[in-house]
Design an enzyme around this catalytic site. Structure first.
Site, PDB file in Angstrom:
ATOM      1  N   PHE A 149      38.290  45.966  43.814  1.00  0.00           N
ATOM      2  CA  PHE A 149      38.590  44.578  44.197  1.00  0.00           C
ATOM      3  C   PHE A 149      37.872  44.150  45.464  1.00  0.00           C
ATOM      4  O   PHE A 149      37.692  42.955  45.699  1.00  0.00           O
ATOM      5  CB  PHE A 149      40.109  44.399  44.379  1.00  0.00           C
ATOM      6  CG  PHE A 149      40.617  44.887  45.715  1.00  0.00           C
ATOM      7  CD1 PHE A 149      40.543  44.069  46.842  1.00  0.00           C
ATOM      8  CD2 PHE A 149      41.153  46.163  45.867  1.00  0.00           C
ATOM      9  CE1 PHE A 149      40.980  44.524  48.082  1.00  0.00           C
ATOM     10  CE2 PHE A 149      41.589  46.622  47.095  1.00  0.00           C
ATOM     11  CZ  PHE A 149      41.506  45.805  48.210  1.00  0.00           C
ATOM     12  N   LYS A 173      33.359  46.348  33.761  1.00  0.00           N
ATOM     13  CA  LYS A 173      34.817  46.131  33.832  1.00  0.00           C
ATOM     14  C   LYS A 173      35.142  45.896  35.318  1.00  0.00           C
ATOM     15  O   LYS A 173      35.292  46.831  36.093  1.00  0.00           O
ATOM     16  CB  LYS A 173      35.541  47.379  33.305  1.00  0.00           C
ATOM     17  CG  LYS A 173      36.919  47.157  32.727  1.00  0.00           C
ATOM     18  CD  LYS A 173      37.960  46.603  33.662  1.00  0.00           C
ATOM     19  CE  LYS A 173      38.447  47.580  34.688  1.00  0.00           C
ATOM     20  NZ  LYS A 173      39.261  46.923  35.749  1.00  0.00           N
ATOM     21  N   GLU A 176      40.671  43.797  38.080  1.00  0.00           N
ATOM     22  CA  GLU A 176      41.560  42.782  37.488  1.00  0.00           C
ATOM     23  C   GLU A 176      42.270  41.967  38.572  1.00  0.00           C
ATOM     24  O   GLU A 176      42.965  41.008  38.274  1.00  0.00           O
ATOM     25  CB  GLU A 176      42.575  43.450  36.547  1.00  0.00           C
ATOM     26  CG  GLU A 176      43.565  44.423  37.180  1.00  0.00           C
ATOM     27  CD  GLU A 176      43.017  45.841  37.362  1.00  0.00           C
ATOM     28  OE1 GLU A 176      41.830  46.001  37.710  1.00  0.00           O
ATOM     29  OE2 GLU A 176      43.807  46.793  37.188  1.00  0.00           O
ATOM     30  N   ARG A 177      42.098  42.365  39.852  1.00  0.00           N
ATOM     31  CA  ARG A 177      42.812  41.629  40.909  1.00  0.00           C
ATOM     32  C   ARG A 177      42.049  40.392  41.374  1.00  0.00           C
ATOM     33  O   ARG A 177      42.644  39.452  41.872  1.00  0.00           O
ATOM     34  CB  ARG A 177      43.068  42.551  42.090  1.00  0.00           C
ATOM     35  CG  ARG A 177      43.963  43.710  41.670  1.00  0.00           C
ATOM     36  CD  ARG A 177      44.415  44.474  42.862  1.00  0.00           C
ATOM     37  NE  ARG A 177      44.520  45.886  42.524  1.00  0.00           N
ATOM     38  CZ  ARG A 177      44.475  46.861  43.406  1.00  0.00           C
ATOM     39  NH1 ARG A 177      44.309  46.586  44.682  1.00  0.00           N
ATOM     40  NH2 ARG A 177      44.590  48.096  43.027  1.00  0.00           N
ATOM     41  N   SER A 226      38.966  53.969  44.270  1.00  0.00           N
ATOM     42  CA  SER A 226      39.680  54.959  45.081  1.00  0.00           C
ATOM     43  C   SER A 226      39.390  56.379  44.581  1.00  0.00           C
ATOM     44  O   SER A 226      39.024  56.580  43.421  1.00  0.00           O
ATOM     45  CB  SER A 226      41.183  54.669  45.012  1.00  0.00           C
ATOM     46  OG  SER A 226      41.610  54.735  43.667  1.00  0.00           O
ATOM     47  N   CYS A 281      35.171  50.135  52.243  1.00  0.00           N
ATOM     48  CA  CYS A 281      35.078  51.600  52.192  1.00  0.00           C
ATOM     49  C   CYS A 281      34.296  52.126  53.376  1.00  0.00           C
ATOM     50  O   CYS A 281      34.299  53.314  53.649  1.00  0.00           O
ATOM     51  CB  CYS A 281      34.436  52.053  50.890  1.00  0.00           C
ATOM     52  SG  CYS A 281      32.724  51.563  50.803  1.00  0.00           S
ATOM     53  N   GLU A 383      43.706  57.167  53.420  1.00  0.00           N
ATOM     54  CA  GLU A 383      42.938  55.931  53.628  1.00  0.00           C
ATOM     55  C   GLU A 383      43.955  54.788  53.647  1.00  0.00           C
ATOM     56  O   GLU A 383      44.620  54.528  52.643  1.00  0.00           O
ATOM     57  CB  GLU A 383      41.953  55.741  52.466  1.00  0.00           C
ATOM     58  CG  GLU A 383      41.134  54.472  52.573  1.00  0.00           C
ATOM     59  CD  GLU A 383      40.213  54.244  51.374  1.00  0.00           C
ATOM     60  OE1 GLU A 383      40.633  54.503  50.231  1.00  0.00           O
ATOM     61  OE2 GLU A 383      39.071  53.806  51.597  1.00  0.00           O
TER      62      GLU A 383
HETATM   63  P1  NAD Z   1      41.034  51.380  42.321  1.00  0.00           P
HETATM   64  O1  NAD Z   1      40.629  52.802  42.230  1.00  0.00           O
HETATM   65  O2  NAD Z   1      42.485  51.050  42.259  1.00  0.00           O
HETATM   66  O3  NAD Z   1      40.343  50.509  41.154  1.00  0.00           O
HETATM   67  C1  NAD Z   1      38.965  50.571  40.911  1.00  0.00           C
HETATM   68  C2  NAD Z   1      38.717  50.258  39.443  1.00  0.00           C
HETATM   69  O4  NAD Z   1      39.329  51.275  38.646  1.00  0.00           O
HETATM   70  C3  NAD Z   1      39.287  48.926  38.981  1.00  0.00           C
HETATM   71  O5  NAD Z   1      38.365  48.311  38.110  1.00  0.00           O
HETATM   72  C4  NAD Z   1      40.557  49.330  38.257  1.00  0.00           C
HETATM   73  O6  NAD Z   1      40.904  48.445  37.210  1.00  0.00           O
HETATM   74  C5  NAD Z   1      40.206  50.688  37.689  1.00  0.00           C
HETATM   75  N1  NAD Z   1      41.377  51.568  37.544  1.00  0.00           N
HETATM   76  C6  NAD Z   1      42.484  51.603  38.338  1.00  0.00           C
HETATM   77  N2  NAD Z   1      43.339  52.536  37.904  1.00  0.00           N
HETATM   78  C7  NAD Z   1      42.769  53.114  36.819  1.00  0.00           C
HETATM   79  C8  NAD Z   1      43.177  54.175  35.936  1.00  0.00           C
HETATM   80  N3  NAD Z   1      44.327  54.818  36.089  1.00  0.00           N
HETATM   81  N4  NAD Z   1      42.327  54.513  34.942  1.00  0.00           N
HETATM   82  C9  NAD Z   1      41.158  53.873  34.779  1.00  0.00           C
HETATM   83  N5  NAD Z   1      40.734  52.874  35.584  1.00  0.00           N
HETATM   84  C10 NAD Z   1      41.525  52.498  36.601  1.00  0.00           C
HETATM   85  O7  NAD Z   1      40.377  50.803  43.670  1.00  0.00           O
HETATM   86  P2  NAD Z   1      40.611  49.398  44.351  1.00  0.00           P
HETATM   87  O8  NAD Z   1      41.959  49.379  44.975  1.00  0.00           O
HETATM   88  O9  NAD Z   1      40.221  48.310  43.452  1.00  0.00           O
HETATM   89  O10 NAD Z   1      39.493  49.457  45.503  1.00  0.00           O
HETATM   90  C11 NAD Z   1      39.714  50.044  46.755  1.00  0.00           C
HETATM   91  C12 NAD Z   1      39.206  51.476  46.797  1.00  0.00           C
HETATM   92  O11 NAD Z   1      37.824  51.503  46.463  1.00  0.00           O
HETATM   93  C13 NAD Z   1      39.283  52.085  48.181  1.00  0.00           C
HETATM   94  O12 NAD Z   1      39.714  53.422  48.044  1.00  0.00           O
HETATM   95  C14 NAD Z   1      37.866  52.021  48.701  1.00  0.00           C
HETATM   96  O13 NAD Z   1      37.528  52.977  49.672  1.00  0.00           O
HETATM   97  C15 NAD Z   1      37.108  52.253  47.438  1.00  0.00           C
HETATM   98  N6  NAD Z   1      35.745  51.772  47.552  1.00  0.00           N
HETATM   99  C16 NAD Z   1      34.763  52.699  47.675  1.00  0.00           C
HETATM  100  C17 NAD Z   1      33.458  52.291  47.827  1.00  0.00           C
HETATM  101  C18 NAD Z   1      32.364  53.296  47.957  1.00  0.00           C
HETATM  102  O14 NAD Z   1      31.221  52.903  47.863  1.00  0.00           O
HETATM  103  N7  NAD Z   1      32.637  54.559  48.161  1.00  0.00           N
HETATM  104  C19 NAD Z   1      33.144  50.922  47.839  1.00  0.00           C
HETATM  105  C20 NAD Z   1      34.171  49.995  47.693  1.00  0.00           C
HETATM  106  C21 NAD Z   1      35.482  50.445  47.543  1.00  0.00           C
END
Ligand code: NAD
Length: 497
Positions: A149, A173, A176-177, A226, A281, A383
């Site tokens: 998101f 994909k 969704e937020r 994450s 991140c 985090e």
């Molecule tokens: P998230 O892991 O909750 O979601 C990321 C994606 O995964 C979304 O599209 C979500 O729909 C999908 N997803 C969530 N749960 C899932 C599941 N159980 N099975 C399959 N898909 C699933 O992350 P978020 O809250 O949207 O974003 C924040 C996180 O992203 C933080 O931890 C941040 O550090 C990380 N991030 C990392 C980088 C990097 O380059 N390392 C960059 C941006 C964000």
């Protein structure tokens, strides 16, 4: 009236009326938008569209593919205000911050415009008598992206522009937020001349992702999100025979050395810790002060500077940062501040109950400064992903570096110092993928590549830039001889040398 954000498949916007969920405006806490959550059949339909578009797109000359990206870049610039508004309304980040995100996304489109150069391959003449050999970088086929998101415009553009110019077709994909800006951006590709089916969007949750991870027609998966989900994505995609890069979470430390220019370090830390409400991140969330003198000065200067910060709605560009993404996340961030206090840290500036006039139901957390944090505390290990800066006091640079190297994450880090020798030692020995020297957010430019170490990245290749080209292509090496007519060679049973 409620608007529903649907899917983009084969150039058409559709809503499969399967399931949906609310998208919030985090500044007001209200919702006038729903996002469609794709069914298995809808995701399969998107993969089929991408599969059907692949043969022709793969054979389209790289220069023609790049021309689509040139036009796309112009459209992104022309529609920047609309994109930033959509980001602000659903993510909450302030317009100037959204503009910065979009610009960094556009830089990836600019890099993708150099596809003909990037895909030239390698050629060696006369590797044997009359034999030439070359390596080509061929497209993989249908590739998928799953994005978080916090950068709804930039992170998808780390992926699809490069994947597409390399000759692949794409299924994205998004989160969704905050799905609207991503869908809007994808629609601009059609206007830029991209053939239908080359770029498809499926909105959704785990149900949609599971299909992308298991359908054998998907050849590679790029994920950003994450760490627990990144680990799951990497394991599942790999077990299903796919190439995968999965970028995860972070805990980024800044070392403040005794010789640092503290006023400058504080200015840099302010933006890096609290910008975008700490939901980056690469956010610097821990300051490691070397020596009590540096720590005391840091705390006093930071506390004074924080008094001038303003948290509020995205559309008021005088605000420094906005709300966090959801009510649940607001409660989680406040919970981490509570736990630090319970476990013995000192709350120097407390943002747990910010007053934002006119936005009383928004998901706001004010900038928070915590001193006397230790590595045993829950708020240090996890985090937080909120506007919280924690300060750890150490006695030496070695102790500071050990702390960073022992942490499970290794995304970004920074050192504030005037000592070149110390800075060089730091960059040489620190176990982190992206390092800043007096640069608080060392996010690599589009012609380098982005990625952390340790549990911040699963996979071998970093995102975008040169690694991105390698990730989205497979090498094929061709060895060729054209014997002169009538010349016959005898059979040889030794290894060719
Ligand atoms: P998230 O892991 O909750 O979601 C990321 C994606 O995964 C979304 O599209 C979500 O729909 C999908 N997803 C969530 N749960 C899932 C599941 N159980 N099975 C399959 N898909 C699933 O992350 P978020 O809250 O949207 O974003 C924040 C996180 O992203 C933080 O931890 C941040 O550090 C990380 N991030 C990392 C980088 C990097 O380059 N390392 C960059 C941006 C964000």
């Amino acid at each position: 009236m409620t608007n529903t954000v649907g899917h983009l498949i084969n150039g058409e916007l559709i809503n499969d009326n399967h399931r949906s969920q609310a998208v919030f405006n985090p500044a007001t806490g209200g919702s006038d938008t729903q996002v469609a959550l794709a069914s298995k059949q809808t995701v399969e339909q998107a993969i089929s569209a991408a599969q059907a578009a692949f043969p022709e797109w793969r054979n389209t000359p790289p220069m023609k593919r790049a021309r689509v990206m040139f036009r796309f870049k112009e459209l992104l610039e022309k529609n920047a205000d609309t994109i930033c508004q959509l980001i602000g309304k659903e993510h909450g980040k302030i317009s100037h911050d959204a503009a910065g995100e979009l610009q960094r996304g556009i830089e990836n489109v600019e890099f993708a415009c150099s596809a003909p150069e990037l895909l030239k391959g390698e050629h060696s003449r006369n590797v044997g008598p009359g034999i030439d050999s070359w390596s080509e970088f061929q497209a993989l086929g249908v590739v998928a992206g799953i994005t978080p998101f916090n950068f709804p415009a930039m992170v998808p553009m780390w992926m699809f522009p490069l994947a597409i110019v390399c000759g692949n077709t794409f299924v994205l994909k998004p989160s969704e937020r905050d799905p609207s800006s991503t869908l809007y951006i994808a629609q601009l590709l059609k206007e830029a001349g991209l053939p239908d089916g080359v770029m498809n969007i499926v909105n959704g949750d785990k149900e949609a992702v599971d299909v992308l991870l298991t359908d054998e027609r998907v050849k590679a998966v790029s994920f950003v999100g994450s760490t627990p989900i990144a680990e799951h994505i990497y394991a599942t995609a790999s077990a299903n025979g796919k190439r995968c890069q999965a970028l995860g979470g972070a805990k980024n430390h800044a070392i403040v050395m005794p010789d640092a220019d503290i006023d400058n370090a504080v200015n840099q830390l302010l933006g890096a810790a609290f910008g975008s409400s700490g939901e980056r991140c690469m956010a610097l969330s821990v300051a490691v002060a070397v020596g009590d003198e540096a720590a005391d000065k840091l705390i006093t200067t930071m506390k004074n500077a924080m008094a001038g910060l303003s948290v509020g709605v995205y559309s008021d560009a005088t605000n420094d940062f906005g709300p966090v993404i959801t009510k649940a996340h607001q409660e989680k961030v406040v919970g981490f501040i509570d736990s630090a206090e319970r476990q013995g840290a000192s709350i120097v500036v407390d943002g747990r109950a910010p007053k934002v006039a006119g936005y009383e139901n928004g998901f706001f957390v004010g900038a928070t400064l915590i001193d006397d944090v230790t590595k045993e505390m829950d708020s240090y290990k996890a985090e937080i992903f909120g506007p919280v800066l924690q300060v750890i006091r150490v006695k030496s640079m070695q102790e500071a570096m050990q702390l960073i190297n022992d942490h499970e994450y290794g995304n970004g880090t920074c050192i504030f110092t005037r000592d070149g020798e110390a800075a060089r030692y730091f960059s040489d020995h620190i176990e982190v993928g992206m390092v800043g020297i007096n640069v608080p957010l060392p996010v690599p430019v589009a012609y380098h590549s982005f990625g952390g170490w340790k549990r911040s990245l699963f996979g071998d290749l970093h995102a975008y830039g040169p690694d991105g080209v390698r990730f989205y292509t497979k090498r094929k090496t061709i060895t060729q001889r054209w014997p002169s007519s009538g010349v016959r060679e005898g059979a040889s049973f030794s290894f060719p040398s």
